[in-house]
Design a protein around this motif. Structure first.
Motif, PDB file in Angstrom:
ATOM      1  N   TYR A 144       0.830  -1.197   0.000  1.00  0.00           N
ATOM      2  CA  TYR A 144       0.000   0.000   0.000  1.00  0.00           C
ATOM      3  C   TYR A 144       0.866   1.249   0.000  1.00  0.00           C
ATOM      4  N   LEU A 145       0.338   2.305  -0.586  1.00  0.00           N
ATOM      5  CA  LEU A 145       1.002   3.603  -0.578  1.00  0.00           C
ATOM      6  C   LEU A 145      -0.034   4.674  -0.280  1.00  0.00           C
ATOM      7  N   SER A 146       0.248   5.461   0.745  1.00  0.00           N
ATOM      8  CA  SER A 146      -0.637   6.557   1.138  1.00  0.00           C
ATOM      9  C   SER A 146       0.104   7.872   0.964  1.00  0.00           C
ATOM     10  N   GLU A 147      -0.570   8.862   0.406  1.00  0.00           N
ATOM     11  CA  GLU A 147       0.006  10.190   0.237  1.00  0.00           C
ATOM     12  C   GLU A 147      -0.881  11.217   0.912  1.00  0.00           C
ATOM     13  N   GLU A 148      -0.244  12.101   1.685  1.00  0.00           N
ATOM     14  CA  GLU A 148      -0.958  13.150   2.406  1.00  0.00           C
ATOM     15  C   GLU A 148      -0.187  14.456   2.291  1.00  0.00           C
ATOM     16  N   PRO A 149      -0.857  15.589   2.466  1.00  0.00           N
ATOM     17  CA  PRO A 149      -0.143  16.870   2.456  1.00  0.00           C
ATOM     18  C   PRO A 149       0.853  16.943   3.613  1.00  0.00           C
ATOM     19  N   LEU A 150       1.993  17.558   3.366  1.00  0.00           N
ATOM     20  CA  LEU A 150       3.013  17.734   4.402  1.00  0.00           C
ATOM     21  C   LEU A 150       2.675  19.005   5.178  1.00  0.00           C
ATOM     22  N   GLU A 151       1.884  18.846   6.229  1.00  0.00           N
ATOM     23  CA  GLU A 151       1.420  19.985   7.018  1.00  0.00           C
ATOM     24  C   GLU A 151       2.411  20.290   8.141  1.00  0.00           C
ATOM     25  N   PRO A 152       2.620  21.585   8.459  1.00  0.00           N
ATOM     26  CA  PRO A 152       3.494  21.935   9.592  1.00  0.00           C
ATOM     27  C   PRO A 152       2.873  21.499  10.917  1.00  0.00           C
ATOM     28  N   ILE A 153       3.721  21.146  11.855  1.00  0.00           N
ATOM     29  CA  ILE A 153       3.261  20.744  13.189  1.00  0.00           C
ATOM     30  C   ILE A 153       3.257  21.970  14.097  1.00  0.00           C
ATOM     31  N   GLN A 154       2.194  22.133  14.851  1.00  0.00           N
ATOM     32  CA  GLN A 154       2.087  23.243  15.791  1.00  0.00           C
ATOM     33  C   GLN A 154       2.705  22.832  17.129  1.00  0.00           C
ATOM     34  N   TRP A 155       3.905  23.335  17.385  1.00  0.00           N
ATOM     35  CA  TRP A 155       4.645  22.959  18.587  1.00  0.00           C
ATOM     36  C   TRP A 155       4.469  23.975  19.710  1.00  0.00           C
ATOM     37  N   LYS A 156       4.449  23.470  20.918  1.00  0.00           N
ATOM     38  CA  LYS A 156       4.561  24.305  22.110  1.00  0.00           C
ATOM     39  C   LYS A 156       5.909  23.965  22.748  1.00  0.00           C
TER      40      LYS A 156
END
Length: 289
Positions: A144-156
């Motif tokens: 299987y191959l899944s592709e998703e947008p590379l979203e920024p992570i909201q860090w604290k």
């Protein structure tokens, strides 16, 4: 040999033949009979890594801990995170350079390679294709191959929380990612904004990461400058949403025998049913059931 022992032997033989004949591993058992040329791994290079990191990955399932050695390759354009067994096979594939050789040649070159240090089948590609996350995985015999947008992570970032880990002075940070709350410790003296799995984007390499339920834990073991090709394995993938793949693997892990027998590829010999042990598996992302 009594009937039960014979049945167990047949069961084991069938299972081994299934694993060797249907997975993307070399057929060592048939080398003497069918020593035909084939391509060990067909790949394309997507980047050249300048950094190699090793992590210990541990997860808990039903009170039991399963541990794996993982490898992170960081390049200027992309990075890849995978189990060490898959990394070793990828390295052999790069060495063989997409050229066909006889089975006996591959068998000889595999001797001494430290396999069985990781049982994970998934590989995470960050920023490949550009702006996306690609996750390659295997459930039984299906790729299987899944592709998703590379979203920024909201860090604290908790700058007042500092501790020494693996010889590095680390700062704590937190984030929410795919249904879990993560606590990580990153080292500013390691100037790479990378980390295990999908965790990245901090001003320093992530040394440790764990979720607040203590089901998953990544710990940096080593970091080294390395010039290593980052390969993307060219397989016949089923394109699917990541959550659907996880659900399929959860079903397989819970009852491998049911999935294997349901495929029609294997049938039990005799009256006694085939039995397979449940596999340990806790998905990194929380999925809706």
């Amino acid at each position: 040999m009594n009937t039960t022992a014979k049945h167990r032997l047949r069961t084991l033989s069938l299972f081994l033949l299934l694993c060797l004949g249907l997975l993307d591993l070399p057929l060592h058992a048939s080398a003497q009979m069918f020593d035909k040329p084939y391509v060990y791994r067909n790949y394309k290079a997507i980047d050249t890594a300048y950094l190699k990191c090793e992590y210990r990955y541990a997860f808990v399932d039903s009170g039991k801990t399963d541990t794996h050695l993982m490898v992170l390759l960081v390049g200027n354009k992309a990075q890849k995170f995978q189990g060490d067994d898959e990394y070793q096979r990828d390295s052999l594939g790069v060495l063989f350079d997409n050229k066909p050789h006889k089975e006996s040649y591959f068998v000889a070159r595999e001797k001494g390679v430290p396999f069985f240090r990781s049982g994970t089948r998934w590989s995470v590609y960050l920023d490949y294709p550009k702006g996306k996350v690609s996750i390659a995985d295997r459930v039984f015999i299906d790729n299987y191959l899944s592709e998703e947008p590379l979203e920024p992570i909201q860090w604290k970032i908790n700058e007042d929380s500092v501790k020494n880990l693996m010889g590095y002075d680390c700062i704590q940070a937190e984030c929410d990612l795919y249904g879990r709350h993560w606590v990580v410790w990153y080292a500013p003296e390691l100037p790479w904004s990378s980390g295990p799995w999908l965790l990245r984007g901090l001003p320093g390499l992530i040394v440790q990461a764990y979720d607040t339920e203590y089901l998953h834990d990544f710990l940096l073991l080593s970091v080294a400058d390395r010039k290593i090709l980052i390969p993307f394995n060219l397989l016949n993938y089923f394109k699917s949403e990541r959550e659907k793949v996880i659900k399929a693997y959860m079903k397989y892990a819970a009852d491998p025998g049911k999935v294997i027998l349901g495929s029609g590829l294997v049938r039990p010999i005799g009256k006694e049913p085939l039995s397979f042990h449940r596999s340990l598996y806790t998905p990194l992302r929380r999925v809706s059931l």
